[in-house]
Design a protein around this motif. Sequence first.
Motif, PDB file in Angstrom:
ATOM      1  N   GLY A  33       0.876  -1.257   0.029  1.00 56.69           N
ATOM      2  CA  GLY A  33      -0.093   0.009   0.092  1.00 56.69           C
ATOM      3  C   GLY A  33       0.835   1.107  -0.101  1.00 56.69           C
ATOM      4  O   GLY A  33       0.439   2.424  -0.892  1.00 56.69           O
ATOM      5  N   LEU A  34       2.044   1.434   0.963  1.00 58.22           N
ATOM      6  CA  LEU A  34       2.636   2.493   0.844  1.00 58.22           C
ATOM      7  C   LEU A  34       3.304   2.645  -0.597  1.00 58.22           C
ATOM      8  O   LEU A  34       3.512   3.701  -0.954  1.00 58.22           O
ATOM      9  CB  LEU A  34       3.827   2.491   1.977  1.00 58.22           C
ATOM     10  CG  LEU A  34       3.182   2.246   3.474  1.00 58.22           C
ATOM     11  CD1 LEU A  34       4.321   1.773   4.478  1.00 58.22           C
ATOM     12  CD2 LEU A  34       2.479   3.846   3.756  1.00 58.22           C
ATOM     13  N   ILE A  35       3.876   1.686  -0.922  1.00 62.80           N
ATOM     14  CA  ILE A  35       4.479   1.698  -2.340  1.00 62.80           C
ATOM     15  C   ILE A  35       3.640   2.174  -3.318  1.00 62.80           C
ATOM     16  O   ILE A  35       3.786   3.183  -4.193  1.00 62.80           O
ATOM     17  CB  ILE A  35       5.214   0.497  -2.774  1.00 62.80           C
ATOM     18  CG1 ILE A  35       6.467  -0.103  -1.902  1.00 62.80           C
ATOM     19  CG2 ILE A  35       5.713   0.559  -4.450  1.00 62.80           C
ATOM     20  CD1 ILE A  35       7.675   0.888  -1.933  1.00 62.80           C
ATOM     21  N   ALA A  36       2.444   1.646  -3.405  1.00 66.15           N
ATOM     22  CA  ALA A  36       1.150   2.169  -4.445  1.00 66.15           C
ATOM     23  C   ALA A  36       0.707   3.401  -4.221  1.00 66.15           C
ATOM     24  O   ALA A  36       0.714   4.088  -5.253  1.00 66.15           O
ATOM     25  CB  ALA A  36       0.185   1.118  -4.566  1.00 66.15           C
ATOM     26  N   MET A  37       0.596   3.717  -2.858  1.00 69.04           N
ATOM     27  CA  MET A  37       0.007   5.062  -2.579  1.00 69.04           C
ATOM     28  C   MET A  37       1.337   6.458  -2.807  1.00 69.04           C
ATOM     29  O   MET A  37       0.883   7.639  -2.904  1.00 69.04           O
ATOM     30  CB  MET A  37      -0.406   5.239  -1.329  1.00 69.04           C
ATOM     31  CG  MET A  37      -1.688   4.355  -1.181  1.00 69.04           C
ATOM     32  SD  MET A  37      -2.406   4.311   0.511  1.00 69.04           S
ATOM     33  CE  MET A  37      -3.277   5.937   0.683  1.00 69.04           C
ATOM     34  N   SER A  38       2.397   5.931  -2.739  1.00 72.11           N
ATOM     35  CA  SER A  38       3.451   7.032  -2.887  1.00 72.11           C
ATOM     36  C   SER A  38       4.204   7.052  -4.367  1.00 72.11           C
ATOM     37  O   SER A  38       4.928   8.045  -4.604  1.00 72.11           O
ATOM     38  CB  SER A  38       4.363   6.854  -2.068  1.00 72.11           C
ATOM     39  OG  SER A  38       5.199   5.465  -2.081  1.00 72.11           O
ATOM     40  N   PHE A  39       4.073   6.269  -5.192  1.00 69.68           N
ATOM     41  CA  PHE A  39       4.661   5.917  -6.326  1.00 69.68           C
ATOM     42  C   PHE A  39       4.611   7.185  -7.279  1.00 69.68           C
ATOM     43  O   PHE A  39       5.715   7.688  -7.864  1.00 69.68           O
ATOM     44  CB  PHE A  39       4.365   4.653  -7.151  1.00 69.68           C
ATOM     45  CG  PHE A  39       5.045   4.690  -8.533  1.00 69.68           C
ATOM     46  CD1 PHE A  39       6.517   3.831  -8.493  1.00 69.68           C
ATOM     47  CD2 PHE A  39       4.511   5.013  -9.758  1.00 69.68           C
ATOM     48  CE1 PHE A  39       6.974   3.869  -9.588  1.00 69.68           C
ATOM     49  CE2 PHE A  39       5.239   4.784 -10.942  1.00 69.68           C
ATOM     50  CZ  PHE A  39       6.464   4.096 -10.766  1.00 69.68           C
ATOM     51  N   LEU A  40       3.274   7.818  -7.471  1.00 76.13           N
ATOM     52  CA  LEU A  40       3.245   8.757  -8.523  1.00 76.13           C
ATOM     53  C   LEU A  40       3.929  10.012  -7.797  1.00 76.13           C
ATOM     54  O   LEU A  40       4.808  10.730  -8.498  1.00 76.13           O
ATOM     55  CB  LEU A  40       1.931   9.154  -8.692  1.00 76.13           C
ATOM     56  CG  LEU A  40       1.097   8.087  -9.786  1.00 76.13           C
ATOM     57  CD1 LEU A  40      -0.313   8.472  -9.633  1.00 76.13           C
ATOM     58  CD2 LEU A  40       1.897   7.823 -10.987  1.00 76.13           C
ATOM     59  N   SER A  41       3.736  10.149  -6.385  1.00 75.27           N
ATOM     60  CA  SER A  41       4.384  11.568  -5.936  1.00 75.27           C
ATOM     61  C   SER A  41       5.867  11.259  -5.871  1.00 75.27           C
ATOM     62  O   SER A  41       6.731  12.472  -6.008  1.00 75.27           O
ATOM     63  CB  SER A  41       3.785  11.498  -4.514  1.00 75.27           C
ATOM     64  OG  SER A  41       2.403  11.853  -4.412  1.00 75.27           O
ATOM     65  N   VAL A  42       6.533  10.294  -5.379  1.00 72.79           N
ATOM     66  CA  VAL A  42       7.983  10.076  -5.420  1.00 72.79           C
ATOM     67  C   VAL A  42       8.561  10.056  -6.877  1.00 72.79           C
ATOM     68  O   VAL A  42       9.444  10.617  -7.067  1.00 72.79           O
ATOM     69  CB  VAL A  42       8.270   8.628  -5.160  1.00 72.79           C
ATOM     70  CG1 VAL A  42       9.636   8.444  -5.204  1.00 72.79           C
ATOM     71  CG2 VAL A  42       7.997   8.492  -3.324  1.00 72.79           C
ATOM     72  N   SER A  43       7.910   9.630  -7.897  1.00 72.87           N
ATOM     73  CA  SER A  43       8.206   9.798  -9.191  1.00 72.87           C
ATOM     74  C   SER A  43       8.268  11.050  -9.676  1.00 72.87           C
ATOM     75  O   SER A  43       9.463  11.607 -10.519  1.00 72.87           O
ATOM     76  CB  SER A  43       7.228   8.924 -10.186  1.00 72.87           C
ATOM     77  OG  SER A  43       7.428   7.742 -10.015  1.00 72.87           O
ATOM     78  N   ARG A  44       7.164  11.870  -9.273  1.00 76.03           N
ATOM     79  CA  ARG A  44       7.390  13.459  -9.747  1.00 76.03           C
ATOM     80  C   ARG A  44       8.524  14.209  -8.987  1.00 76.03           C
ATOM     81  O   ARG A  44       8.939  14.825  -9.807  1.00 76.03           O
ATOM     82  CB  ARG A  44       6.028  13.914  -9.134  1.00 76.03           C
ATOM     83  CG  ARG A  44       5.815  15.414  -9.666  1.00 76.03           C
ATOM     84  CD  ARG A  44       4.483  16.015  -9.091  1.00 76.03           C
ATOM     85  NE  ARG A  44       3.359  15.310  -9.808  1.00 76.03           N
ATOM     86  CZ  ARG A  44       2.919  15.760 -11.057  1.00 76.03           C
ATOM     87  NH1 ARG A  44       3.329  16.695 -11.763  1.00 76.03           N
ATOM     88  NH2 ARG A  44       1.865  14.907 -11.511  1.00 76.03           N
ATOM     89  N   ALA A  45       8.935  13.446  -7.865  1.00 74.58           N
ATOM     90  CA  ALA A  45      10.023  14.292  -7.238  1.00 74.58           C
ATOM     91  C   ALA A  45      11.286  13.794  -7.598  1.00 74.58           C
ATOM     92  O   ALA A  45      12.054  14.608  -7.770  1.00 74.58           O
ATOM     93  CB  ALA A  45       9.880  14.061  -5.595  1.00 74.58           C
ATOM     94  N   ILE A  46      11.383  12.732  -7.916  1.00 75.14           N
ATOM     95  CA  ILE A  46      13.002  12.054  -8.172  1.00 75.14           C
ATOM     96  C   ILE A  46      12.826  11.372  -9.580  1.00 75.14           C
ATOM     97  O   ILE A  46      13.944  10.780 -10.071  1.00 75.14           O
ATOM     98  CB  ILE A  46      13.509  11.144  -7.154  1.00 75.14           C
ATOM     99  CG1 ILE A  46      12.673   9.772  -6.841  1.00 75.14           C
ATOM    100  CG2 ILE A  46      13.517  11.716  -5.830  1.00 75.14           C
ATOM    101  CD1 ILE A  46      13.478   8.972  -6.141  1.00 75.14           C
ATOM    102  N   THR A  47      11.911  11.607 -10.325  1.00 73.22           N
ATOM    103  CA  THR A  47      11.736  10.938 -11.484  1.00 73.22           C
ATOM    104  C   THR A  47      11.461   9.388 -11.532  1.00 73.22           C
ATOM    105  O   THR A  47      11.760   8.701 -10.362  1.00 73.22           O
ATOM    106  CB  THR A  47      13.019  11.009 -12.667  1.00 73.22           C
ATOM    107  OG1 THR A  47      13.941  10.303 -12.090  1.00 73.22           O
ATOM    108  CG2 THR A  47      13.464  12.607 -12.702  1.00 73.22           C
ATOM    109  N   VAL A  48      10.693   8.741 -12.486  1.00 67.19           N
ATOM    110  CA  VAL A  48      10.343   7.317 -12.451  1.00 67.19           C
ATOM    111  C   VAL A  48      11.778   6.743 -12.694  1.00 67.19           C
ATOM    112  O   VAL A  48      11.939   5.594 -11.779  1.00 67.19           O
ATOM    113  CB  VAL A  48       9.613   6.939 -13.883  1.00 67.19           C
ATOM    114  CG1 VAL A  48       9.528   5.468 -14.082  1.00 67.19           C
ATOM    115  CG2 VAL A  48       8.266   7.753 -13.916  1.00 67.19           C
ATOM    116  N   ALA A  49      12.697   7.230 -13.126  1.00 69.67           N
ATOM    117  CA  ALA A  49      14.208   6.582 -13.387  1.00 69.67           C
ATOM    118  C   ALA A  49      14.899   6.345 -11.816  1.00 69.67           C
ATOM    119  O   ALA A  49      15.303   5.388 -11.372  1.00 69.67           O
ATOM    120  CB  ALA A  49      14.928   7.082 -14.116  1.00 69.67           C
ATOM    121  N   GLY A  50      14.608   7.623 -11.061  1.00 64.81           N
ATOM    122  CA  GLY A  50      15.168   7.579  -9.862  1.00 64.81           C
ATOM    123  C   GLY A  50      14.518   6.701  -9.007  1.00 64.81           C
ATOM    124  O   GLY A  50      15.178   5.833  -7.969  1.00 64.81           O
TER     125      GLY A  50
END
Length: 526
Positions: free
Chosen positions: A451-468
């Motif tokens: 749940g934590l991974i799924a709920m934060s993926f878009l926000s984290v990707s926006r912050a450090i990119t999908v590659a990061g």
Amino acid sequence: MGLVGDEENGNGEGLVEIPIGSKNKYKRMNTDGTEEDVVFSNESISIRKNTTRNFVFVCAIFVSLNSVLLGYDVGVMSGAILFIQEDLKITEVQEEVLVGILSIISLLGSLAGGKTSDAIGRKWTIAFAAIVFQTGAAVMTLAPNFRVLIVGRILAGVGIGFGVMIAPVYIAEISPAVARGSLTSFPEIFINLGILLGYVSNYAFSGLPTHISWRIMLGVGILPSVFIGFALFVIPESPRWLVMQNRIEEARAVLLKTNESEREVEERLAEIQVAAGMFNAEKYEAKSVWREILKPSPPVRRMLIAGCGIQCFQQITGIDATVYYSPTIFKDAGIKGNTQLLAATVAVGFTKTLFILIAIFLIDKVGRKPLLYISTIGMTTCLFCLSLTLAVLGKEKMGIGLAILAVCGNVAFFSVGIGPICWVLSSEVFPLRLRAQASALGAVGSRVSSGLIAMSFLSVSRAITVAGTFFVFSILSALSVAFVYTCVPETKGKSLEQIELVFQNEGEARGCKMEMGDAERLVQRE
């Protein structure tokens, strides 16, 4: 060499000379039909073996249908969210909540599942899980707005929580040791099958009007739980739960259906009775299950680290983010158009399902740890390559191909090792008195991590990119290799009771290594 029976039977008439050390104690003369009797006996043994194997196989399939629900929801939501977003006009944060809340809420079902399965039995907990999920799926299908959709998602999550916790426990308790690894991995196979069906459903219904397509996609998920109702007329109750309820004859009747010989039945029944504490009940009555889990002894602590740790590592390496957001990943790589994105995800689902079938044939032959090494090292490599591809070759034609290859490779290595073996280990390393509750705790760790991974993926990707983001997943995957080396024992070929002795051995190294012969000597000593 003398004649057997000379002294006691005069001249030994009617007996033949038998060499000393022969396996036969005597042999009658003029016996008719000896060869036919042997052939008939061998045929009877063979028929019984096939019957018991087929019965356990069918039970494992029926029980694993609950896992199709989880897989289908994961797969179908990856595509349905595109249409939900367009139809209900939800924000990116609402999208993350909708996707991730199922995993978070499912921990309630997993936590309650342990106590429920100990109270009403494994079989009826499976039935309850299906009913709750059906209700949630129906609410989601008919939801007029985001709030009602979330209510349905919560109900579905609770049902899935019950299902993912109880299925591997039931299969582990009903399976013979020689096939337990393959059979206990069935839930993971059916999760993968569900994901593939979800992807196919996305692709099949993507051409319908927006306000109808996602409702049909979610509504189709009700069908697998209907078949579970029929399964209740076939599957028996777990023999180990029956022994815990002091229903010994019922347990023996179930064991007769799942074991190849009456001698094996009696041996298993005796082991289960000892494990259940029926001969030394005073030892465990004074200490509640949860107190023993929260304040564990060294052996139980090692069990909890192995069983719950593998559950968490299965999820924090980002597999659910890869599955839920595969359209987002491929869009970042350069693929355009919903139909093309959904077609690419079908390839991911097909790969994931194909390699889980390979795991089935290897898990009881190769063993748990070798497959875990192959899996975690392979995932680490693929995740790092995906990160590098998105960072360096993003939007280029070559980058699209490499991104698809890296994602397919990641799910392939996941499916051949940590995916199914996670459930196998978490269902077999705990002693009977703790198994339901400790397995529930492990499932909670899995669901919270997911749940934590799924709920934060878009926000984290926006912050450090999908590659990061995938670079971080590759680091976590590398840590899982070290975890397998230090904390996970090899359990291939051992009975559940022998596995318990592995952890109880005070002289055992921290690496949790113990040969089968040592376990057998401990059992004999008991």
